[in-house]
Write an enzyme that holds these catalytic residues in place. Structure first.
Site, mmCIF file in Angstrom:
data_model
loop_
_atom_site.group_PDB
_atom_site.id
_atom_site.type_symbol
_atom_site.label_atom_id
_atom_site.label_comp_id
_atom_site.label_asym_id
_atom_site.label_seq_id
_atom_site.Cartn_x
_atom_site.Cartn_y
_atom_site.Cartn_z
ATOM 1 C CE1 TYR A 37 31.191 25.702 -7.322
ATOM 2 C CE2 TYR A 37 32.445 26.027 -5.407
ATOM 3 C CZ TYR A 37 32.340 25.998 -6.564
ATOM 4 O OH TYR A 37 33.610 26.680 -7.334
ATOM 5 C CG ASP A 87 31.948 19.167 -0.657
ATOM 6 O OD1 ASP A 87 33.016 19.617 0.152
ATOM 7 O OD2 ASP A 87 31.780 19.823 -1.730
ATOM 8 C CE LYS A 119 35.609 27.324 0.597
ATOM 9 N NZ LYS A 119 34.457 26.661 0.015
HETATM 10 C C1 LIG Z 1 34.251 26.236 -1.578
HETATM 11 C C2 LIG Z 1 33.739 24.551 -1.847
HETATM 12 C C3 LIG Z 1 34.273 23.830 -2.582
HETATM 13 C C4 LIG Z 1 35.519 24.313 -3.449
HETATM 14 O O1 LIG Z 1 36.973 24.337 -2.849
HETATM 15 P P1 LIG Z 1 37.881 25.403 -3.697
HETATM 16 O O2 LIG Z 1 39.082 25.273 -2.768
HETATM 17 O O3 LIG Z 1 37.251 26.756 -3.849
HETATM 18 O O4 LIG Z 1 38.260 24.795 -4.927
HETATM 19 C C5 LIG Z 1 34.021 22.583 -2.675
HETATM 20 N N1 LIG Z 1 32.899 22.308 -2.015
HETATM 21 C C6 LIG Z 1 32.273 23.146 -0.897
HETATM 22 C C7 LIG Z 1 31.111 22.685 -0.287
HETATM 23 C C8 LIG Z 1 32.762 24.598 -0.802
HETATM 24 O O5 LIG Z 1 32.217 25.212 -0.083
#
Ligand SMILES: *Cc1c(COP(=O)(O)O)cnc(C)c1O
Length: 418
Positions: free
Chosen positions: A142, A230, A258
């Site tokens: 994701y 990511d 995060k």
């Molecule tokens: C949570 C998440 C995102 C998206 O971040 P948001 O602040 O919710 O837009 C992107 N990549 C990873 C791996 C994530 O866990």
């Protein structure tokens, strides 16, 4: 007094599905979500006064636990000076420097407000830098909800992306190639970038197999494509240097979120000088944000990073390993199929016979059994993620005693499910 069911009913009358982010609605586990009134350390309290030991922790944004005094103090002090200016501020420089000093591949850092923005910007940078259009992503990873990254795979074989959501046009995913996780794909010379969660944590926690990340690095170099990590979950959680530090593989571009926002809206994209220089105002790739580098969010981020040293990560990983071991034991003793996947401080309890290595194998887990276990735990005062395919996030505030108590409660919960 407010109650969860009453609030959810009212929420459903004014907010689609009653929530501002889908997983909060308990769609995967059924029942009524608890509405949080407040949190402190490892606990949250709902509006009815129930206390839960919280393993959601804002999906990993709260690594210190909720309402950490240093974070509150930093945010309060920043708020008193004004909440947003539309002009540069010193804390943006301090936070970018703090990220670069911990993650050497990020020679230049741009602050944004969400992980979605960070990954979306990373793709645009890669396309602008290489002049190519194709993107390779992995099924089950994701990367936020931008159009080009909401593409799903066919089963098990490399395939051109199909939109993973209504409202996403075929055109916007036409250049997204989706391949299975943990297999190094062939990368053509029309590929701008390969984007990957270096430890997958959005299909439940799935570790990279040995050679996978290094193989991606080699394949990207051979094809002239950029490698994007990511690290929105793994950054400042697997260790000070993120997954790239832990696995010794250096990406061209990294995305963070995060943890570095300390529970406020903040994320970042960083990378090599020549790559990042394509961004406006230096280069031709446009990107902007009214609230980017926000004073409260940067204050929170700096306060969090200040609390994180190598000892903190050793503690986090050690606790996750212990908890994972206990959970695997007590659930197996109850006669249920269980695989506990632990990578550093991240863990997922899969109700499955074999360890997941990719999205197809992760999806073999028994989601109905997870839903029952989830509710048995919630009834006992433990808040697990309301989906089989999300990670648990023990924080630095989770004590060893509490983890043992969680394991005892899990034993009873598992027996109730058997
Ligand atoms: C949570 C998440 C995102 C998206 O971040 P948001 O602040 O919710 O837009 C992107 N990549 C990873 C791996 C994530 O866990």
């Amino acid at each position: 007094m407010a109650d969860n069911a009453g609030l959810f009913a009212r929420a459903n009358e004014v907010i689609p599905g009653g929530v501002d982010s889908p997983v909060r609605a308990f769609g995967a586990v059924g029942g009524t979500p608890y509405f949080v009134a407040r949190g402190e350390g490892m606990h949250v309290w709902d509006v009815e006064g129930h206390r839960y030991t919280d393993y959601v922790q804002s999906w990993g944004a709260s690594i210190l636990g909720h309402a950490h005094p240093k974070v509150i103090e930093a945010v309060q002090a920043a708020a008193a000076d004004g909440t947003s200016f539309g002009a540069p501020t010193e804390r943006e420089v301090l936070l970018a420097e703090a990220i670069r000093s911990r993650v050497p591949s990020c020679a230049r850092v741009r602050l944004v407000s969400s992980g979605t923005e960070a990954t979306m910007t990373a793709l645009r940078i890669a396309r602008g830098f290489t002049g190519r259009e194709r993107i390779v992503k992995f099924a089950g990873c994701y990367h936020g909800h931008s159009d080009a990254l909401l593409a799903e795979a066919g089963s098990g074989v490399a395939t051109f992306g199909l939109p993973g959501s209504a409202g996403v046009t075929k055109a916007s995913v036409a250049d997204t190639i989706v391949v299975p996780y943990n297999v190094v794909p062939d990368i053509g010379d029309d590929v701008a970038a390969v984007i990957v969660e270096p430890v997958a944590a959005n299909m439940g926690v799935v570790a990279p197999v040995p050679g996978f990340l290094g193989g991606l690095r080699t394949a990207c170099d051979a094809a002239g494509a950029l490698l994007i990590f990511d690290e929105v979950i793994t950054g400042f959680r697997l260790g000070l240097g993120g997954a790239q530090g832990a696995y010794g593989v250096t990406p061209d571009v990294s995305c963070f979120g995060k943890v570095i926002g300390g529970g406020l809206p903040l994320a970042a994209v960083g990378g090599r000088v020549d790559v990042m220089s394509v961004l406006a105002p230096d280069g031709p790739v446009y990107q902007a944000g009214t609230l980017s580098g926000n004073p409260l969010a940067t204050a929170a981020g700096l306060a969090v990073l200040d609390q994180l040293d190598d000892a903190a990560f050793v503690q986090l990983a050690g606790r996750a390993e212990q908890l994972g071991g206990w959970l695997a034991d007590v659930i197996a003793e109850a006669g249920l199929p269980v695989q506990v996947s632990v990578v550093g401080p991240l863990l997922t309890v899969f109700f499955a016979d074999g360890p997941p290595v990719d999205y197809a194998s992760a999806k073999r887990a028994d989601t109905k059994l997870y839903a029952r276990f989830f509710h048995e735990m919630l009834d006992r005062g433990v808040a697990l993620p309301p989906s089989q395919f999300e990670a648990m996030f023990p924080s630095l505030a989770h004590t060893k005693d509490e983890l043992e108590r969680t394991a005892d409660l899990a034993a009873a919960a598992a027996r109730a499910c058997a």
